[in-house]
Design a protein around this motif. Structure first.
Motif, PDB file in Angstrom:
ATOM      1  N   ILE A  34       0.823  -1.023   0.022  1.00  0.00           N
ATOM      2  CA  ILE A  34       0.088   0.086  -0.006  1.00  0.00           C
ATOM      3  C   ILE A  34       0.865   1.310  -0.040  1.00  0.00           C
ATOM      4  CG2 ILE A  34      -1.723   1.293   1.135  1.00  0.00           C
ATOM      5  CD1 ILE A  34      -2.826  -1.316   2.559  1.00  0.00           C
ATOM      6  N   ARG A  35       0.799   2.078  -1.004  1.00  0.00           N
ATOM      7  CA  ARG A  35       1.169   3.311  -1.060  1.00  0.00           C
ATOM      8  C   ARG A  35       0.575   4.571  -1.297  1.00  0.00           C
ATOM      9  NH1 ARG A  35       6.986   1.897  -1.871  1.00  0.00           N
ATOM     10  NH2 ARG A  35       7.311  -0.063  -2.688  1.00  0.00           N
ATOM     11  N   ALA A  36       0.735   5.688  -0.729  1.00  0.00           N
ATOM     12  CA  ALA A  36       0.085   6.625  -1.052  1.00  0.00           C
ATOM     13  C   ALA A  36       0.871   8.060  -1.134  1.00  0.00           C
ATOM     14  CB  ALA A  36      -1.069   6.966   0.235  1.00  0.00           C
ATOM     15  N   THR A  37       0.429   8.991  -2.078  1.00  0.00           N
ATOM     16  CA  THR A  37       1.235  10.289  -2.289  1.00  0.00           C
ATOM     17  C   THR A  37       0.242  11.435  -2.394  1.00  0.00           C
ATOM     18  OG1 THR A  37       2.961   8.842  -3.612  1.00  0.00           O
ATOM     19  CG2 THR A  37       2.828  11.391  -4.253  1.00  0.00           C
ATOM     20  N   HIS A  38       0.468  12.220  -1.849  1.00  0.00           N
ATOM     21  CA  HIS A  38      -0.336  13.552  -2.083  1.00  0.00           C
ATOM     22  C   HIS A  38       0.211  14.380  -3.372  1.00  0.00           C
ATOM     23  CE1 HIS A  38      -0.965  13.372   2.371  1.00  0.00           C
ATOM     24  NE2 HIS A  38      -2.029  13.912   1.970  1.00  0.00           N
ATOM     25  N   SER A  39      -0.812  14.510  -4.187  1.00  0.00           N
ATOM     26  CA  SER A  39      -0.458  15.254  -5.579  1.00  0.00           C
ATOM     27  C   SER A  39      -1.513  16.215  -5.925  1.00  0.00           C
ATOM     28  CB  SER A  39      -0.116  14.030  -6.511  1.00  0.00           C
ATOM     29  OG  SER A  39      -1.273  13.348  -6.822  1.00  0.00           O
ATOM     30  N   MET A  40      -1.358  17.008  -6.654  1.00  0.00           N
ATOM     31  CA  MET A  40      -2.197  17.922  -7.379  1.00  0.00           C
ATOM     32  C   MET A  40      -3.024  16.956  -8.314  1.00  0.00           C
ATOM     33  SD  MET A  40      -1.884  20.745  -5.688  1.00  0.00           S
ATOM     34  CE  MET A  40      -3.346  21.313  -6.794  1.00  0.00           C
ATOM     35  N   MET A  41      -4.324  17.127  -8.339  1.00  0.00           N
ATOM     36  CA  MET A  41      -5.202  16.292  -9.464  1.00  0.00           C
ATOM     37  C   MET A  41      -6.208  17.444 -10.177  1.00  0.00           C
ATOM     38  SD  MET A  41      -5.978  12.838  -7.418  1.00  0.00           S
ATOM     39  CE  MET A  41      -4.724  12.004  -6.574  1.00  0.00           C
ATOM     40  N   MET A  42      -6.384  17.329 -11.290  1.00  0.00           N
ATOM     41  CA  MET A  42      -7.317  17.779 -12.099  1.00  0.00           C
ATOM     42  C   MET A  42      -8.253  16.963 -12.631  1.00  0.00           C
ATOM     43  SD  MET A  42      -4.803  20.600 -14.155  1.00  0.00           S
ATOM     44  CE  MET A  42      -6.234  21.319 -14.828  1.00  0.00           C
ATOM     45  N   LEU A  43      -9.629  17.484 -12.873  1.00  0.00           N
ATOM     46  CA  LEU A  43     -10.641  16.570 -13.461  1.00  0.00           C
ATOM     47  C   LEU A  43     -10.590  17.112 -14.831  1.00  0.00           C
ATOM     48  CD1 LEU A  43     -12.817  14.594 -12.758  1.00  0.00           C
ATOM     49  CD2 LEU A  43     -14.443  16.524 -12.376  1.00  0.00           C
ATOM     50  N   ASN A  44     -10.408  16.158 -15.828  1.00  0.00           N
ATOM     51  CA  ASN A  44     -10.363  16.522 -17.247  1.00  0.00           C
ATOM     52  C   ASN A  44     -11.709  16.185 -18.029  1.00  0.00           C
ATOM     53  OD1 ASN A  44     -10.018  16.304 -20.131  1.00  0.00           O
ATOM     54  ND2 ASN A  44      -7.801  16.388 -19.836  1.00  0.00           N
ATOM     55  N   GLU A  45     -12.428  17.130 -18.059  1.00  0.00           N
ATOM     56  CA  GLU A  45     -13.543  16.969 -18.808  1.00  0.00           C
ATOM     57  C   GLU A  45     -13.668  17.364 -20.258  1.00  0.00           C
ATOM     58  OE1 GLU A  45     -17.240  17.019 -15.639  1.00  0.00           O
ATOM     59  OE2 GLU A  45     -15.868  18.809 -15.348  1.00  0.00           O
ATOM     60  N   ASP A  46     -12.631  17.425 -21.000  1.00  0.00           N
ATOM     61  CA  ASP A  46     -12.488  18.082 -22.452  1.00  0.00           C
ATOM     62  C   ASP A  46     -13.546  17.053 -23.350  1.00  0.00           C
ATOM     63  OD1 ASP A  46     -10.666  19.461 -21.640  1.00  0.00           O
ATOM     64  OD2 ASP A  46      -8.887  18.487 -22.321  1.00  0.00           O
ATOM     65  N   ASP A  47     -13.617  15.901 -22.890  1.00  0.00           N
ATOM     66  CA  ASP A  47     -14.680  15.099 -23.524  1.00  0.00           C
ATOM     67  C   ASP A  47     -15.544  14.676 -22.520  1.00  0.00           C
ATOM     68  OD1 ASP A  47     -16.268  13.184 -24.822  1.00  0.00           O
ATOM     69  OD2 ASP A  47     -14.573  11.822 -25.478  1.00  0.00           O
ATOM     70  N   PRO A  48     -17.037  15.225 -22.309  1.00  0.00           N
ATOM     71  CA  PRO A  48     -17.774  14.897 -21.431  1.00  0.00           C
ATOM     72  C   PRO A  48     -18.150  13.504 -21.290  1.00  0.00           C
ATOM     73  CG  PRO A  48     -18.500  16.785 -22.615  1.00  0.00           C
ATOM     74  CD  PRO A  48     -17.236  16.293 -23.334  1.00  0.00           C
ATOM     75  N   GLY A  49     -18.072  12.760 -22.112  1.00  0.00           N
ATOM     76  CA  GLY A  49     -18.389  11.403 -22.306  1.00  0.00           C
ATOM     77  C   GLY A  49     -17.102  10.361 -21.856  1.00  0.00           C
ATOM     78  N   ASN A  50     -15.921  11.081 -21.430  1.00  0.00           N
ATOM     79  CA  ASN A  50     -14.535  10.227 -20.972  1.00  0.00           C
ATOM     80  C   ASN A  50     -13.903  11.134 -20.192  1.00  0.00           C
ATOM     81  OD1 ASN A  50     -14.772   7.748 -22.865  1.00  0.00           O
ATOM     82  ND2 ASN A  50     -14.950   9.266 -24.229  1.00  0.00           N
ATOM     83  N   THR A  51     -14.488  11.342 -19.187  1.00  0.00           N
ATOM     84  CA  THR A  51     -14.048  12.539 -18.046  1.00  0.00           C
ATOM     85  C   THR A  51     -12.908  11.414 -17.058  1.00  0.00           C
ATOM     86  OG1 THR A  51     -16.014  13.575 -17.516  1.00  0.00           O
ATOM     87  CG2 THR A  51     -14.384  13.624 -15.610  1.00  0.00           C
ATOM     88  N   TYR A  52     -11.911  11.834 -16.677  1.00  0.00           N
ATOM     89  CA  TYR A  52     -10.647  11.174 -15.901  1.00  0.00           C
ATOM     90  C   TYR A  52     -10.011  12.330 -15.115  1.00  0.00           C
ATOM     91  CZ  TYR A  52      -7.499  12.984 -19.829  1.00  0.00           C
ATOM     92  OH  TYR A  52      -6.986  13.740 -20.653  1.00  0.00           O
TER      93      TYR A  52
END
Length: 203
Positions: A34-52
């Motif tokens: 088990i590993r965990a890293t704090h990181s900056m995350m962004m929600l990519n919704e450029d393609d509404p049908g394939n959000t990641y």
């Protein structure tokens, strides 16, 4: 994350807000341990049908060295949160904690060079645009940026399960609920945020 029915939300607008306002989150994996890293995350919704979700961590990080395409990871976002004193009720009960949180399980897709460059450009623009003298990626020079990129591992997380929790005293009767809001409004920023969210769900 355990979510009693009373606190469960399926409102993706709530999810977007929590991620936007609390984007420094935990990337959790268990490839070898088990590993965990704090990181900056962004929600990519450029393609509404394939959000990641997109993020990056140091290549020197042991977690980066174990991640590969198709691995399952967990992104953990903690939103506003605050202590709720039992002294705010009109009866004897226990104290608790009010909070919002989002957990997203997803599959890893490692970014290629161009995807990482675009990711860093977007991430920098998001936070630099508010600075008095913003320093954008384009201002740094491509040679410098690409040199720095060698130390970064870009990661896309394709969601497979989304869990949204809003624990905002929904189990309290109206008098206690209203008094909690009054008390929170007299406290710190996090507490006042929870007060505002409680008023929003009351409408």
């Amino acid at each position: 994350m355990f979510i009693p029915k009373l606190y469960k939300s399926e409102d993706l607008t709530v999810m977007r807000t929590i991620i936007k306002e609390n984007s420094f989150a935990l990337l959790i994996s268990s490839a070898d341990r088990i590993r965990a890293t704090h990181s900056m995350m962004m929600l990519n919704e450029d393609d509404p049908g394939n959000t990641y979700i997109e993020t990056h961590i140091l290549r020197a990080n042991p977690q980066a060295k174990t991640l590969k395409n198709g691995d399952e990871v967990l992104c953990d976002f903690l939103g506003a949160h605050t202590y709720i004193s039992s002294s705010w009720y009109d009866h004897v009960n226990v104290s608790t904690w009010n909070y919002e949180a989002v957990q997203i399980y997803g599959k890893v897709e490692l970014m290629n060079h161009d995807e990482l460059y675009v990711h860093l450009d977007k991430l920098t623009s998001k936070y630099e645009s508010f600075q008095q003298c913003p320093m954008m990626v384009k201002d740094m020079g491509k040679e410098f940026v690409e040199k720095e990129m060698k130390g970064a591992c870009g990661i896309k997380i394709i969601p497979t399960e989304i869990f949204i929790k809003q624990k905002l005293s929904q189990n309290r009767k109206e008098n206690d609920f209203n008094n909690i809001i009054v008390q929170l409004e007299q406290s710190d920023d996090n507490a006042r945020k929870i007060a505002e969210k409680m008023k929003a769900i009351k409408k």
